[in-house]
Design an enzyme around this catalytic site. Sequence first.
Site, PDB file in Angstrom:
ATOM      1  N   GLN A 177      -8.602 114.146  41.552  1.00 30.02           N
ATOM      2  CA  GLN A 177      -9.822 113.357  41.617  1.00 30.02           C
ATOM      3  C   GLN A 177     -11.054 114.252  41.484  1.00 30.02           C
ATOM      4  OE1 GLN A 177     -10.177 110.196  41.551  1.00 30.02           O
ATOM      5  NE2 GLN A 177      -8.268 109.293  42.296  1.00 30.02           N
ATOM      6  N   CYS A 218      -8.710 102.558  38.436  1.00 29.27           N
ATOM      7  CA  CYS A 218     -10.020 103.024  37.961  1.00 29.27           C
ATOM      8  C   CYS A 218     -10.567 102.102  36.879  1.00 29.27           C
ATOM      9  CB  CYS A 218      -9.920 104.459  37.435  1.00 29.27           C
ATOM     10  SG  CYS A 218      -8.749 104.672  36.076  1.00 29.27           S
TER      11      CYS A 218
END
Length: 535
Positions: free
Chosen positions: A368, A490
């Site tokens: 991330q 996402c």
Amino acid sequence: MFFVIESFLCSSIYADNLLARLVQTPELGKPVPSKLSMNRQLYKKYYLKEITRGAAKEIELEGKNEENRFESGGYMANDRNPPCKQGQVLAVEITDLNHRGEGVGKTGGFTLFVPQALPGEIARVEISAVRKNFAGAKLLTLEQSSPHRVNPPCPYFPECGGCQIQHLSYEKQLAWKNEKVFETLRRIAGAEPSIQPVLGTANPWRYRNKAQVHLGIANDRVKTGFYQQRSHQIIDITDCLVQHPHNGKMINAIRQAAQEFADRKTIPAGEDPLPANRAAIRSSFSTGKSMIILTGAATSKNSPLFLKTYLQKLADLINFKAKEPPAGIILHQPDKAGDRHITLSGQPYLEEDIAPFHYRLSPRSFFQVNPGQAGILYEQAASLSGRPRTAYDLYCGTGNFALYLSKTAEQVIGIDSDGSAIKDANENAALNKIGNIQFINARAEDVTDLLIKGNHPKTVFLNPPRQGCSPGLLEAIIRAKPERIVYISCSPATLARDIDRLQQSSYAVKLVQPVDMFPHTSHVESVALIERRQA
């Protein structure tokens, strides 16, 4: 039958986002919206076609009122002459933002997309491109401004394509992202679950640990930076306000080293003057160290040996130019048989923390980009687990989330197709002295037997890439009958698409928690709790 039209300016602005989801109505001969409530064979055909052609990246509807184009009072898709033409200047009221953060307005019922325009504004625009069902326009001036407009502090906005909504106040960015998630789920999946307020960050700047920059040369001057929006023109930057401060320092060191390399004319005439055309930079918030990954110029005629020699010289120059040399510089050699990574200097890994865990990252590993918000994201997802006996983490990557699950589940099984990521995952589990995790190197789509013939897992965790889950994986999950699915996404569009399929098989989405991982961009991460309906 399904159909896809050409993308606007080589991007997925609209055509492959909306029209890939439309069904041709034979008796009318024109497209009408579809909620994808179709039989399994047609669903799979649609799904695979989108993934194959790249049209599944974003399939959400543009703006809240786009279906008006299909109603009798507005512009129809089969009208011959759009009510505007390229170069025309006109005033338009902006009523919404599309999923890319562009202003949405109408002229004569015809949709216009205006980058950098905000809802509530009256903008004077110039039509830049006209397509069958929409047009793109350039913002010239504002006749009426939104009270939520702010002055972007970045000197490269909006030319740089990295941030799309830096001109919108952060408070309104969060509100828009909440609405974006809700509207996407409602339109694509017909679902209206509880949408929790998006979890923002106290400081929406300097949050990214990774930058990917391009290298080029024009008039003997090296440029290092990001691409201009909708082009391959490099915006030469010295800093980026959403990046870790060390990333900007590394960008400048790369530029200085590449300039000196080019000035020396090391590479013979007729070849690319630079041995690298891309550089990925990662900087750790926990250690302050950086790693640079150089990708060899794809057009180089030189052999890999010569290319490595040139890149070694460039790496040496980077170490010399950088006031704080990177912890490692890696050569990335793309290859059909499998990408290769060769250490040119330093160590071939970087270490980072997402409290309370410590991670070791290899050059290829996904991690991330916002470690601070990632911890919040993982805590939210883990809290929805229901404390299962065995938890399956599909698309586990380097084990980022699996480590969090180890605190609530008796056993965690992580699955990923990237062997390098699985190696990192095992090292990360050992590094954190966690013994109740097993990592398997396999495609998530290929673990059907594990899910079905196992103990019918109580909880399955999904964290797929942007294109979402494959039909085969969803079918395996449906047959395994877990009580709950926790889905980290996402892309609201592909999340909604996958929820739509699960809803057809005794599942219902109960709660969605958006998390703002990417301030000043149009992207938003979400955690969805999907539960099996009781018979």
